[in-house]
Write a protein that holds these residues in place. Structure first.
Motif, PDB file in Angstrom:
ATOM      1  N   TYR A  98     -44.075 -16.913  35.085  1.00  0.00           N
ATOM      2  CA  TYR A  98     -42.979 -16.685  34.135  1.00  0.00           C
ATOM      3  C   TYR A  98     -43.401 -16.939  32.699  1.00  0.00           C
ATOM      4  O   TYR A  98     -42.959 -16.232  31.786  1.00  0.00           O
ATOM      5  CB  TYR A  98     -41.776 -17.569  34.469  1.00  0.00           C
ATOM      6  N   ILE A 136     -42.681 -13.974  30.180  1.00  0.00           N
ATOM      7  CA  ILE A 136     -41.703 -14.120  29.104  1.00  0.00           C
ATOM      8  C   ILE A 136     -42.397 -14.014  27.755  1.00  0.00           C
ATOM      9  O   ILE A 136     -41.928 -13.320  26.847  1.00  0.00           O
ATOM     10  CB  ILE A 136     -40.954 -15.464  29.253  1.00  0.00           C
ATOM     11  N   TRP A 142     -43.369 -10.359  27.101  1.00  0.00           N
ATOM     12  CA  TRP A 142     -42.230  -9.490  26.789  1.00  0.00           C
ATOM     13  C   TRP A 142     -41.673  -9.812  25.407  1.00  0.00           C
ATOM     14  O   TRP A 142     -41.341  -8.912  24.627  1.00  0.00           O
ATOM     15  CB  TRP A 142     -41.144  -9.657  27.855  1.00  0.00           C
ATOM     16  N   ASN A 198     -28.468  -8.267  26.855  1.00  0.00           N
ATOM     17  CA  ASN A 198     -29.823  -7.798  27.153  1.00  0.00           C
ATOM     18  C   ASN A 198     -30.140  -8.005  28.642  1.00  0.00           C
ATOM     19  O   ASN A 198     -29.980  -9.110  29.149  1.00  0.00           O
ATOM     20  CB  ASN A 198     -30.799  -8.609  26.297  1.00  0.00           C
ATOM     21  N   VAL A 255     -32.900  -8.269  30.260  1.00  0.00           N
ATOM     22  CA  VAL A 255     -33.932  -9.267  30.536  1.00  0.00           C
ATOM     23  C   VAL A 255     -33.353 -10.670  30.432  1.00  0.00           C
ATOM     24  O   VAL A 255     -33.634 -11.540  31.258  1.00  0.00           O
ATOM     25  CB  VAL A 255     -35.128  -9.076  29.578  1.00  0.00           C
ATOM     26  N   HIS A 256     -32.473 -10.889  29.434  1.00  0.00           N
ATOM     27  CA  HIS A 256     -31.821 -12.200  29.328  1.00  0.00           C
ATOM     28  C   HIS A 256     -31.002 -12.481  30.567  1.00  0.00           C
ATOM     29  O   HIS A 256     -30.975 -13.609  31.063  1.00  0.00           O
ATOM     30  CB  HIS A 256     -30.921 -12.248  28.094  1.00  0.00           C
ATOM     31  N   ILE A 261     -31.513 -11.482  33.583  1.00  0.00           N
ATOM     32  CA  ILE A 261     -32.402 -11.890  34.686  1.00  0.00           C
ATOM     33  C   ILE A 261     -32.834 -13.340  34.508  1.00  0.00           C
ATOM     34  O   ILE A 261     -32.886 -14.119  35.468  1.00  0.00           O
ATOM     35  CB  ILE A 261     -33.646 -10.977  34.756  1.00  0.00           C
ATOM     36  N   LEU A 291     -37.755  -8.799  37.142  1.00  0.00           N
ATOM     37  CA  LEU A 291     -38.149  -8.874  35.740  1.00  0.00           C
ATOM     38  C   LEU A 291     -39.186  -7.801  35.432  1.00  0.00           C
ATOM     39  O   LEU A 291     -39.144  -7.137  34.400  1.00  0.00           O
ATOM     40  CB  LEU A 291     -38.722 -10.274  35.474  1.00  0.00           C
ATOM     41  N   TYR A 292     -40.105  -7.638  36.387  1.00  0.00           N
ATOM     42  CA  TYR A 292     -41.180  -6.646  36.279  1.00  0.00           C
ATOM     43  C   TYR A 292     -40.593  -5.251  36.098  1.00  0.00           C
ATOM     44  O   TYR A 292     -40.967  -4.494  35.208  1.00  0.00           O
ATOM     45  CB  TYR A 292     -41.985  -6.756  37.565  1.00  0.00           C
ATOM     46  N   LEU A 302     -37.515  -4.444  35.178  1.00  0.00           N
ATOM     47  CA  LEU A 302     -36.718  -4.315  33.958  1.00  0.00           C
ATOM     48  C   LEU A 302     -37.603  -4.172  32.734  1.00  0.00           C
ATOM     49  O   LEU A 302     -37.239  -3.505  31.769  1.00  0.00           O
ATOM     50  CB  LEU A 302     -35.832  -5.547  33.798  1.00  0.00           C
ATOM     51  N   MET A 303     -38.778  -4.811  32.757  1.00  0.00           N
ATOM     52  CA  MET A 303     -39.668  -4.689  31.607  1.00  0.00           C
ATOM     53  C   MET A 303     -40.262  -3.291  31.533  1.00  0.00           C
ATOM     54  O   MET A 303     -40.575  -2.805  30.465  1.00  0.00           O
ATOM     55  CB  MET A 303     -40.807  -5.702  31.728  1.00  0.00           C
TER      56      MET A 303
END
Lengths: 347, 166
Positions: free
Chosen positions: A132, A136, A139, B23, B25-26, B28, B67-68, B70-71
Motif C-alpha cells: 500500500y 498510494i 498514485w 474520489n 481511490v479515496h 477504496i 485499487l489496482y 481503479l488506478m
C-alpha cells in the motif's frame, strides 16, 4: 500483565526498533561496499575510517534536501505513502523470536515482543500490507511513471504472495504450528534422529521458492521492476525528494532485514546453533550466543541479497509473471503433495 | 465493551465515508480502513485466525486488486456516464427494499439478547481446524470446488482469443 512486564516490553520494543534502524542504515553502507567489492572498486571511503560514517552523511544530506510536493497531487496521500511504507516495514519484527529466555535475577525475559499463535500469518499480513505504501505514493504523485511503478508493484506482490504462502504451507505441515517461537524451538541444535533439525534440510524446495518470493516482495533486484530506472525513471518514487525518498529507500532495507530474520527463523534454525547444549555453558550464555548466531545468519542472508543484486540482470516483466505463475506456484503445490505423501508413508 | 462501541462507531464512520467520498481511490482507502476495524473486532472476540485471514485476504489481496483496477481506469468527471432519472428512482427503491429486509431480519433475530460465547478459545486455529475438517467437511469441500470452478471460468474467459493474438 504487571507494570514491570509493560516496562520490559517497551524497552524491548525500543531496543529492537533501534537495532532495526541501525542495521538498515549500515545495510546501505554494506550494499555500496559489496557492490564495490564485486565490481573491483574501492567504494565509499571518505567519511571516517573506511567510510564508516557514510550512512550518517547520507542521512544528513537527505534531511537537508529541498522538499518538493508536486502541484495537483493529493498532498495528504503523498505524505501517507512513505510513512505507510516505513511503518509496515517496522511492525514485522514484533513476532520474531530473537533468542531464548534470559534470566535476570528472578525475572524471565523472553527475547520476543509477542508470541501470538498465528505468528507466521501475521508476517504474511504485514507483507501484504507493505504494497500500500508504494501504491498510494505512486498514485498520489500524479505522474505516469510513478503510476506504472505502483501498478507493477501491486501485481508483482499479489502474484508472488501466492507462491510464498503455498511454499510455507509445506513447512507448516512438518512443524504443525503457526507460532514462530515453537518453530524455532523445534529446530533445536543441529542434528537429531539421524537427520538435520533445521527446516532448510527438511524442505529445501520450499526454501528455494520462499527466497525467490522474498526477493520479489522486497522489490529487490532481479525483481526491482517497480523502480526500474531504465524504463520508468525512478518508478513509484520518481516525484519524491528529501527524507520522503529516504523513507522509501530505508523501508526497502528494513524489509530486507526483516525478511532475512524470518528466513533465518523459519529455515535456518533461528537462534539455534550446533552443539548449543554440549558446551557446558549456563543457560544465559547459551541464549546470548544464540542471539549472536541468529544475527550472523541474518547478515549472511543480507549479504546474499546484495550478492544477487550485483550479479543478476533485471527480469523482463512477462518473464517475471511467467516465473511466478507458471513455475513457482506449480512447484509449491507439488511440494505440498510430496510432503503430504512422505508424511503419510514415513509417519 | 467501550472499545467495542468505539470501533463500531469507526466502522460505520468509514463505511459512510466510502460512499460519500468524491474520489473513487479515496473511497477504496476508506474501505480498507473499514476492513481494518473489522479485524480489530475479530481480535476483541478472540478469533485470532479469522482476524488475520480477514487482514491478509481482504486488506492484503482483494482491496489491492480493487485499487489496482481503479488506478488503471481513468475516472474523470466528464467521462462518467449520465444516469437517467428512472435509473436513480429504481436504485432508491431497490436500496429501500433491501433496508426493510435487513431491519425485518434483525428484528426477527432478537439481537437484544447478547450471545454468550460458550468456549472462549473457539476462534483459535487448532479448534477452528478441528471443527472445519470434522463437522463441516462437506460444505468446506463443496465451497472450495465452487471457488475452483470460478477460477477455471475466469482463466477461460481471459484466454478466449488466443488464436488471434498468439
Amino acid at each position: 500483565m504487571t507494570t514491570t512486564d509493560i516496562i520490559v516490553r517497551l524497552v524491548l520494543i525500543t531496543v529492537i526498533f533501534l537495532i532495526t534502524l541501525v542495521i538498515a542504515m549500515y545495510s546501505t553502507y554494506a550494499e555500496r561496499k559489496v557492490a564495490a567489492f564485486l565490481q573491483d572498486r574501492v567504494g565509499p571511503n571518505r567519511a571516517g575510517p573506511y567510510g564508516i560514517l557514510q550512512p550518517l552523511a547520507d542521512g544528513a544530506k537527505m534531511f537537508m534536501k529541498e522538499e518538493i510536493i508536486p502541484a495537483r497531487s493529493s498532498k495528504f496521500l503523498f505524505i501517507v505513502g512513505p510513512s505507510l511504507a516505513i511503518m509496515t516495514a517496522c511492525i514485522g519484527s514484533a513476532v520474531i523470536p530473537w533468542g531464548q529466555t534470559l534470566m535476570i535475577g528472578n525475572y524471565a525475559l523472553d527475547l520476543q515482543v509477542t508470541d501470538i499463535n498465528v505468528g507466521v500469518l501475521y508476517i504474511f499480513g504485514v507483507v501484504s500490507l507493505g504494497v500500500y505504501g508504494v501504491m498510494i505514493g505512486g498514485w498520489a504523485s500524479n505522474n505516469k511513471y510513478s503510476l506504472l511503478g505502483a501498478i507493477r508493484a501491486a501485481s508483482q506482490n499479489i502474484s508472488y504472495e501466492i507462491a510464498m504462502g503455498l511454499s510455507i504451507i509445506a513447512v507448516l505441515m512438518t512443524t504443525g504450528t503457526l507460532s514462530l517461537r515453537e518453530i524455532a524451538a523445534q529446530q533445536h541444535g543441529f542434528w537429531s534422529h539421524g537427520w538435520f533439525t533445521w527446516n532448510v534440510f527438511k524442505q529445501p524446495l520450499a526454501f528455494l521458492i520462499f527466497i525467490v518470493c522474498a526477493f520479489a516482495e522486497t522489490n529487490r533486484a532481479p525483481f526491482d521492476l517497480p523502480e526500474c530506472e531504465t524504463e520508468l525513471v525512478g518508478g513509484y518514487h520518481t516525484e519524491y525528494s528529501s527524507m520522503k525518498l529516504g523513507f522509501y529507500l530505508f523501508a526497502e532495507y528494513i524489509n530486507m532485514f526483516i525478511s532475512s530474520a524470518v528466513m533465518a527463523t523459519l529455515f535456518f534454525g533461528g537462534y539455534n546453533f550446533p552443539y548449543m547444549h554440549h558446551l557446558g555453558l549456563s543457560a544465559n550464555w547459551v541464549t546470548i550466543l544464540g542471539v549472536i548466531a541468529l544475527f550472523i545468519k541474518i547478515f549472511c542472508l543480507i549479504f546474499f541479497f546484495m550478492w544477487v543484486r550485483w550479479t543478476l540482470p533485471r527480469f523482463r516483466y512477462d518473464q517475471l509473471m511467467d516465473l511466478g505463475w507458471k513455475a513457482l506456484i506449480p512447484l509449491a503445490i507439488a511440494n505440498i503433495v510430496i510432503t503430504g505423501l512422505v508424511m503419510n508413508f514415513i509417519k | 465493551m467501550s472499545i467495542f462501541y468505539f470501533i463500531a462507531f469507526l466502522s460505520i464512520l468509514f463505511a459512510v465515508l466510502v460512499i460519500s467520498a468524491k474520489n473513487p481511490v479515496h473511497s477504496i482507502l476508506y474501505l480498507i480502513l473499514t476492513f481494518f476495524t473489522f479485524t480489530i473486532q475479530y481480535i476483541l472476540l478472540n478469533a485470532q485466525f479469522l482476524a488475520i485471514v480477514n487482514f491478509i485476504v481482504y486488506m492484503g489481496a482483494i482491496l489491492v486488486l480493487f485499487l489496482y483496477t481503479l488506478m488503471l481506469i481513468n475516472l474523470n468527471k466528464d467521462a462518467e456516464p449520465v444516469k437517467s432519472n428512472m435509473l436513480k428512482i429504481a436504485g432508491v427503491l431497490g436500496g429501500g427494499c433491501f433496508l426493510v429486509v435487513i431491519i425485518a431480519s434483525l428484528k426477527a433475530l432478537g439481537v437484544s439478547q447478547p450471545v454468550v460465547l460458550q468456549n472462549p478459545g473457539l476462534g483459535l486455529v487448532k479448534n477452528l481446524g478441528k471443527v472445519l475438517f470434522n463437522e463441516f467437511l462437506l460444505p468446506f469441500e463443496v465451497s472450495s470446488l465452487l471457488l475452483l470452478s470460478a477460477m477455471v471460468g475466469a482463466v477461460l474467459l481471459a484466454t478466449r482469443d488466443k488464436k488471434t493474438t498468439v
